[in-house]
Design an enzyme around this catalytic site. Structure first.
Site, short mmCIF file in Angstrom:
data_model
loop_
_atom_site.label_atom_id
_atom_site.label_comp_id
_atom_site.label_asym_id
_atom_site.label_seq_id
_atom_site.Cartn_x
_atom_site.Cartn_y
_atom_site.Cartn_z
N HIS A 150 -118.84 -18.66 -7.67
CA HIS A 150 -118.85 -17.89 -9.18
C HIS A 150 -118.62 -19.30 -10.15
O HIS A 150 -118.32 -20.25 -9.62
CB HIS A 150 -117.20 -17.22 -9.22
CG HIS A 150 -116.70 -16.24 -8.68
ND1 HIS A 150 -116.49 -16.40 -7.15
CD2 HIS A 150 -116.92 -14.98 -8.74
CE1 HIS A 150 -116.00 -15.31 -6.81
NE2 HIS A 150 -116.39 -14.31 -7.66
N ASP A 190 -115.41 -20.90 -10.38
CA ASP A 190 -114.91 -21.88 -9.03
C ASP A 190 -115.20 -23.13 -9.22
O ASP A 190 -114.58 -24.16 -8.93
CB ASP A 190 -115.74 -21.44 -7.77
CG ASP A 190 -115.77 -19.80 -7.49
OD1 ASP A 190 -114.99 -19.16 -8.09
OD2 ASP A 190 -116.52 -19.56 -6.72
#
Ligand code: XLS
Ligand code: NI
Ligand code: NI
Length: 453
Positions: A107, A110
């Site tokens: 993501h 992240d």
């Protein structure tokens, strides 16, 4: 002090090798995954296309709803969030290399900490992506998919693309635009949308139709922008019925396919299916994969397993050979997970497995379980075990009245004429026992015998 690593923090794993059926107890080698071995005409690595999930592997602190994180990681020594984010990339690429995987998934959030504005956040993110791109050049690592986190930050409390607040929809679109640009930079095979908060807590305050129209518009805008900049990843929707919301719109494969058809998305989007999500929807993983492949919409797989005794998405590394065999059987029938999909470990260690090396053990059991599943399913396929069984079960439709039903020659009147004088006995004789217990015994034999060699 901060620089000295404790034993529990160390990333001291050797490169994981294929040991076959030797050294049964170590758990540090592959017993079934032999990446370059050819099975059914393809290398195992090309059937399985394993991917490591950045969030669970490098970010997850192993929290649960009742407890703080227990994880001990080598990069904990960096207190500045940006320093830590950049250091993580080095550890991540060492991890991929030692494990021998070809893909990663992430993501946007992240990778790097958020700033106060999207402009600042994008700047942080780009620095980390630059470093990933450099590593890709020297290692050949590919991105199975990237995605955008539209669920963690409190601004997404009522959803991103289905938020009742227009500014939040706009922000989600702006965030996603940058994420699609990153997908192009890293050459993502797929782009995933998991609608974590795209659903409702209560119908009393929800305009479900309007929310669904909004999110359909959002998906079209995303695809249009990807086309505009030449980002050619396969777009995927990832179903999950609930958690964190009471109800999520992409409930399961069938519901998501109906939504895609309703809003004209089925030409450009496929599905990313996850084991634990299937269970939360009251299905098996095999069921979800079957629904997608029957519709020609199997895109990619998130590999994990749930637990019968726990009611939430526990994202356990797959270890159940029966389930991995069933999943790989569907994949083989589909001709592969593909063409662009893979098996992404959307999985994390248990809270009590908190050492850094547990991340290796987790991926080893997961990869080996799917490799074992592939071996067993391929053997069953080669021997035609289930094919004959299914073919025979429907053979009455191959000729006579059955063929007339299938080719449209029969109607209610002709079927009444055919059936009116059939006796109870004749109809009982038209059916036969499934011998399901025998089938299950056969599958057990295939598991034990294929893997025991
Ligand atoms: C959560 C989802 C998530 C997606 C990516 O349950 O599985 O991890 O795969 O946003
Ligand atoms: Ni999940
Ligand atoms: Ni997932």
């Amino acid at each position: 002090m901060a620089d000295e690593m404790t034993k529990q923090q160390l990333w001291d794993f050797n490169k994981v090798k294929y040991a076959g059926n030797k050294d049964l107890k170590s758990g540090a080698e592959f017993h079934y995954y032999n990446p370059d071995e050819v099975i059914g005409g393809k290398k195992m690595r090309d059937w399985l296309r394993f991917s490591v999930a950045y969030w669970h592997t490098f970010d997850q602190r192993l929290v649960d709803p009742f407890g703080d994180g227990t994880a001990i990681r080598p990069y904990d020594k960096y207190s500045d969030p940006m320093d830590q984010a950049l250091a993580k990339v080095d550890y991540a690429f060492e991890f991929y290399d030692k494990l021998g995987v070809d893909f990663l998934a992430f993501h946007d959030r992240d990778l790097a900490p958020e700033g106060d504005t999207l402009r600042e956040t994008n700047k942080n993110l780009d620095k980390v992506v630059d470093k990933i791109v450099e590593y890709q050049k020297t290692t050949g690592m590919k991105v199975l998919w990237n995605t955008s986190n539209l669920f963690t930050n409190p601004r997404f409390v009522a959803g991103g693309a289905t938020s009742p607040y227009a500014d939040i929809f706009a922000y989600a679109a702006a965030q996603l635009k940058h994420s699609i640009e990153i997908g192009k930079r890293v050459g993502s095979e797929n782009y995933v949308f998991w609608g974590g908060r795209e659903g409702y807590e209560s119908l009393w305050n929800t305009d479900m139709k309007r929310e669904q129209e909004h999110i359909a518009k959002f998906f079209h805008m995303a695809k249009d922008y990807a086309n505009e900049i030449g980002m050619d990843a396969q777009m995927l929707l990832e179903p999950k019925p609930k958690e964190p919301m009471t109800h999520q719109y992409d409930f399961d494969a069938a519901t998501t396919i109906a939504f895609m058809k309703e809003y004209g998305l089925d030409k450009d989007f496929k599905l990313n299916l996850e084991g634990n999500h299937a269970n939360l929807a009251g299905h098996t993983y095999q069921h979800e994969i079957r629904v997608a492949r029957d519709a020609g919409l199997l895109g990619s797989l998130d590999a994990n397993q749930g637990d019968k005794l726990i009611g939430w998405d526990i994202d356990e590394y797959p270890s159940n050979l029966y389930e991995t065999t069933a999943a790989m059987y569907e994949v083989i029938e589909n001709g592969g997970i593909g063409p662009r999909g893979g098996l992404n470990f959307d999985s994390k260690p248990r809270r009590s497995s908190f050492e850094a090396n547990d991340l290796f053990y987790g991926h080893i059991v997961g990869m080996d379980s799917f490799a074992a599943g592939l071996r067993v399913a391929m053997k069953m396929k080669e021997d035609g075990v289930l094919e004959d069984l299914v073919k025979n079960r429907y053979s009455s439709f191959d000729s006579g009245i059955g063929a007339e039903i299938e080719n449209g020659k029969a109607d209610f009147k002709s079927l009444e004429k055919y059936s009116l004088d059939k006796t109870q006995k004749e109809l009982r004789d038209a059916t036969s026992s499934d011998h399901l217990e025998q089938v299950k015994d056969t599958i057990n034999h295939y598991i034990v015998n294929t893997l025991g060699k």
